[in-house]
Scaffold this motif. Structure first.
Motif, PDB file in Angstrom:
ATOM      1  N   MET A   1      84.217  23.424  55.782  1.00  0.00           N
ATOM      2  CA  MET A   1      84.695  23.193  57.131  1.00  0.00           C
ATOM      3  C   MET A   1      85.288  21.785  57.211  1.00  0.00           C
ATOM      4  SD  MET A   1      82.517  23.040  60.700  1.00  0.00           S
ATOM      5  CE  MET A   1      81.202  22.038  60.072  1.00  0.00           C
ATOM      6  N   ASN A   2      86.502  21.681  57.722  1.00  0.00           N
ATOM      7  CA  ASN A   2      87.146  20.392  57.916  1.00  0.00           C
ATOM      8  C   ASN A   2      86.861  19.947  59.353  1.00  0.00           C
ATOM      9  OD1 ASN A   2      88.711  18.140  57.993  1.00  0.00           O
ATOM     10  ND2 ASN A   2      90.589  19.141  57.311  1.00  0.00           N
ATOM     11  N   VAL A   3      85.978  18.977  59.496  1.00  0.00           N
ATOM     12  CA  VAL A   3      85.500  18.553  60.812  1.00  0.00           C
ATOM     13  C   VAL A   3      86.624  18.036  61.687  1.00  0.00           C
ATOM     14  CG1 VAL A   3      83.945  16.973  62.009  1.00  0.00           C
ATOM     15  CG2 VAL A   3      83.211  18.075  59.915  1.00  0.00           C
ATOM     16  N   VAL A  19      75.469  11.610  62.488  1.00  0.00           N
ATOM     17  CA  VAL A  19      74.800  10.315  62.694  1.00  0.00           C
ATOM     18  C   VAL A  19      73.295  10.521  62.814  1.00  0.00           C
ATOM     19  CG1 VAL A  19      74.496   8.406  64.325  1.00  0.00           C
ATOM     20  CG2 VAL A  19      76.777   9.118  63.647  1.00  0.00           C
ATOM     21  N   ASP A  20      72.875  11.546  63.539  1.00  0.00           N
ATOM     22  CA  ASP A  20      71.442  11.826  63.675  1.00  0.00           C
ATOM     23  C   ASP A  20      70.800  12.114  62.321  1.00  0.00           C
ATOM     24  OD1 ASP A  20      71.602  11.440  66.400  1.00  0.00           O
ATOM     25  OD2 ASP A  20      71.611  13.584  66.894  1.00  0.00           O
ATOM     26  N   ALA A  21      71.558  12.734  61.419  1.00  0.00           N
ATOM     27  CA  ALA A  21      71.045  13.055  60.085  1.00  0.00           C
ATOM     28  C   ALA A  21      70.761  11.794  59.258  1.00  0.00           C
ATOM     29  CB  ALA A  21      72.022  13.966  59.343  1.00  0.00           C
ATOM     30  N   LEU A  22      71.341  10.669  59.640  1.00  0.00           N
ATOM     31  CA  LEU A  22      71.082   9.421  58.920  1.00  0.00           C
ATOM     32  C   LEU A  22      69.659   8.926  59.151  1.00  0.00           C
ATOM     33  CD1 LEU A  22      74.425   7.502  59.565  1.00  0.00           C
ATOM     34  CD2 LEU A  22      73.775   8.824  57.535  1.00  0.00           C
ATOM     35  N   GLU A  49      77.835  12.170  55.897  1.00  0.00           N
ATOM     36  CA  GLU A  49      78.237  13.288  55.024  1.00  0.00           C
ATOM     37  C   GLU A  49      79.566  13.898  55.474  1.00  0.00           C
ATOM     38  OE1 GLU A  49      76.501  15.020  52.427  1.00  0.00           O
ATOM     39  OE2 GLU A  49      75.078  13.376  52.291  1.00  0.00           O
ATOM     40  N   GLU A  50      79.855  13.838  56.766  1.00  0.00           N
ATOM     41  CA  GLU A  50      81.074  14.439  57.318  1.00  0.00           C
ATOM     42  C   GLU A  50      82.258  13.486  57.316  1.00  0.00           C
ATOM     43  OE1 GLU A  50      81.276  17.544  57.893  1.00  0.00           O
ATOM     44  OE2 GLU A  50      79.153  18.042  57.869  1.00  0.00           O
ATOM     45  N   TYR A  82      78.021   7.589  72.578  1.00  0.00           N
ATOM     46  CA  TYR A  82      79.197   8.410  72.376  1.00  0.00           C
ATOM     47  C   TYR A  82      79.500   8.362  70.884  1.00  0.00           C
ATOM     48  CZ  TYR A  82      84.139   9.730  72.407  1.00  0.00           C
ATOM     49  OH  TYR A  82      85.338  10.338  72.152  1.00  0.00           O
ATOM     50  N   ALA A  83      79.645   9.509  70.259  1.00  0.00           N
ATOM     51  CA  ALA A  83      79.941   9.567  68.824  1.00  0.00           C
ATOM     52  C   ALA A  83      81.166  10.439  68.590  1.00  0.00           C
ATOM     53  CB  ALA A  83      78.750  10.122  68.049  1.00  0.00           C
ATOM     54  N   ASP A  84      82.021  10.004  67.681  1.00  0.00           N
ATOM     55  CA  ASP A  84      83.201  10.791  67.322  1.00  0.00           C
ATOM     56  C   ASP A  84      83.599  10.413  65.894  1.00  0.00           C
ATOM     57  OD1 ASP A  84      85.357  12.535  67.436  1.00  0.00           O
ATOM     58  OD2 ASP A  84      86.326  11.532  69.130  1.00  0.00           O
ATOM     59  N   MET A  85      84.315  11.301  65.267  1.00  0.00           N
ATOM     60  CA  MET A  85      84.830  11.023  63.938  1.00  0.00           C
ATOM     61  C   MET A  85      85.925   9.966  64.062  1.00  0.00           C
ATOM     62  SD  MET A  85      82.932  13.158  62.353  1.00  0.00           S
ATOM     63  CE  MET A  85      83.540  13.007  60.688  1.00  0.00           C
TER      64      MET A  85
END
Length: 127
Positions: A1-3, A19-22, A49-50, A82-85
């Motif tokens: 999957m391309n985020v 970010v939560d996975a960190l 990872e993404e 607020y989180a974004d790529m």
């Protein structure tokens, strides 16, 4: 999957999950810290990872270089993150919202990408 090809809402959800996975030690994964001219913390870019994810507070928060959102008296939360790529499709706006004690700021995805590529550890936004 391309985020980065996901719709914006799904992309931001994937960024939040990444970010939560960190975990609790996410500061070990910092690529760039963003400050204002008064040296207030504005945003942080994390290696996930993404891909690189930028995290800002959703409203003005405590000053300083820590990633903590300021809590009101009695433990109530004043805001969330607020989180974004950092990377997005070419059809999306380059601007990302950010805040500090000075007020609102706009971050440039392109400038964040340049800072990551040049290994810039701290980036200052202009007013």
């Amino acid at each position: 999957m391309n985020v980065v090809e996901l719709p914006p809402t799904d992309r931001r959800r994937a960024a939040r999950t990444a970010v939560d996975a960190l975990g609790a030690q996410r500061s070990d994964h910092v690529l760039v810290r963003v400050t204002c001219p008064a040296s207030h913390h504005v945003a942080t870019v994390y290696k996930t990872e993404e891909g690189p994810v930028v995290v800002t507070a959703s409203e003005p928060h405590a000053s300083g270089s820590r990633d903590f959102v300021d809590n009101a008296h009695h433990g109530g939360s004043r805001g969330s993150e607020y989180a974004d790529m950092v990377q997005a499709t070419r059809f999306e706006d380059d601007d990302l919202p950010a805040w500090c004690s000075c007020g609102t700021h706009t971050l440039s995805r392109a400038e964040l990408q340049k800072a990551i590529a040049s290994h810039t550890r701290t980036l200052s936004v202009t007013t």
